[in-house]
Design an enzyme around this catalytic site. Structure first.
Site, PDB file in Angstrom:
ATOM      1  N   TYR A 246      10.271  12.678  -5.857  1.00 29.44           N
ATOM      2  CA  TYR A 246       9.177  11.737  -6.084  1.00 29.44           C
ATOM      3  C   TYR A 246       7.917  12.474  -6.539  1.00 29.44           C
ATOM      4  O   TYR A 246       7.276  12.093  -7.530  1.00 29.44           O
ATOM      5  CB  TYR A 246       8.899  10.958  -4.803  1.00 29.44           C
ATOM      6  CG  TYR A 246       7.752   9.994  -4.874  1.00 29.44           C
ATOM      7  CD1 TYR A 246       7.894   8.757  -5.496  1.00 29.44           C
ATOM      8  CD2 TYR A 246       6.519  10.297  -4.296  1.00 29.44           C
ATOM      9  CE1 TYR A 246       6.843   7.855  -5.550  1.00 29.44           C
ATOM     10  CE2 TYR A 246       5.465   9.403  -4.338  1.00 29.44           C
ATOM     11  CZ  TYR A 246       5.634   8.186  -4.971  1.00 29.44           C
ATOM     12  OH  TYR A 246       4.576   7.298  -5.009  1.00 29.44           O
TER      13      TYR A 246
ATOM     14  N   SER B 157       0.336   9.428  -7.853  1.00 28.53           N
ATOM     15  CA  SER B 157       0.239   9.554  -6.396  1.00 28.53           C
ATOM     16  C   SER B 157      -0.396  10.886  -6.050  1.00 28.53           C
ATOM     17  O   SER B 157      -0.285  11.858  -6.814  1.00 28.53           O
ATOM     18  CB  SER B 157       1.634   9.477  -5.757  1.00 28.53           C
ATOM     19  OG  SER B 157       1.607   9.831  -4.387  1.00 28.53           O
TER      20      SER B 157
END
Length: 260
Positions: free
Chosen positions: A159, A146
């Site tokens: 995350y 990501s």
């Protein structure tokens, strides 16, 4: 539908294995590849959703339910796919999860759970395909990380840390795998409209649909690029933020803090 008894001779086309395929980006990519002639082995914990996905293209999509945090199950699933369908040409590892964090409710167990799924689970998946691909000097792997792995953003520390780890891991493995005849890429999406991001209660700039994300990934796989990053506006913004001096970077990330 069970994959038992399926052989490589029952279908044609290259074979892709996708984890995290029950929803979101993994599901969208699985459908697009199947519609373009690929055979696609799909894995996720939710077997009923894999069965629903297979029902859309039963001659092209083959479910292999799996919890990637279980190393033995992951290795066995990779072997089962090869036995049932033949050698894996492409593996896309997108299994992962996200839960917003906060210093006021900092929980190291949540951090460990996120790392175990997003990082260690991906490691199990890599182990399930790398030896066979090296032995054949053929194969391609794409790991979904990501843009959150570039910069620490408030509320996304757990995350983002896992995605930074995946980017670093892929950068480290790339030269070795390239020498062994195996191509490795990292996929860095921005915000994608998936069941995970629907939980967010904050603005998500440059949000793209699952379909747009799948198109960007498939387009990227047709190039020689190590990194597949999209959308370009988000890529530009996050890399600019990463390049800023810390004083300016923190001035901007402070603006993301919630009140109270």
């Amino acid at each position: 539908m069970s994959t038992e008894g399926t052989t490589a001779a029952t279908t044609t086309g290259k074979l892709c294995w996708i984890t995290g395929a029950s929803s979101g980006i993994g599901r969208a990519v699985a459908l697009k590849l199947a519609r373009s002639g690929w055979r696609v082995a799909v894995s996720a914990r939710r077997g009923e959703m894999l069965a629903e996905l297979q029902s859309l293209m039963p001659d092209r999509i083959f479910p292999f339910p799996l919890d990637v945090t279980n190393r033995e199950a992951c290795l066995a699933t990779g072997a089962a796919i090869r036995t049932a369908l033949g050698p894996i040409d492409l593996a896309i590892f997108s299994a992962g999860s996200y839960k917003r964090d906060s210093v006021r409710r900092f929980n190291s167990e949540d951090l460990a759970t996120t790392i175990n799924l997003n990082v260690v689970g991906t490691g199990h998946s890599l182990e399930a395909v790398i030896p066979d691909m090296i032995s054949r000097r053929h194969g391609e792997i794409a790991v979904v990380a990501s843009v959150a792995g570039y910069v620490g953003l408030p509320g996304g520390g757990f995350y983002g840390a896992t995605k930074a780890a995946l980017i670093n891991l892929c950068e480290a493995l790339h030269p070795e795998l390239e020498r062994e005849g195996v191509r490795l890429r990292v996929i860095n999406p921005g915000f994608v409209d998936t069941p995970l991001t629907k939980k967010n209660d904050f603005p998500m700039p440059f949000l793209v649909s699952e379909d747009e994300a799948a198109n960007a990934i498939i387009k990227g796989l047709a190039t020689q690029n190590f990194e597949i990053i999209f959308p370009w506006k988000m890529a530009f913004a996050i890399k600019l933020l990463h390049a800023l001096p810390r004083r300016l970077q923190f001035a901007l990330t402070r603006m993301m803090l919630r009140k109270g």
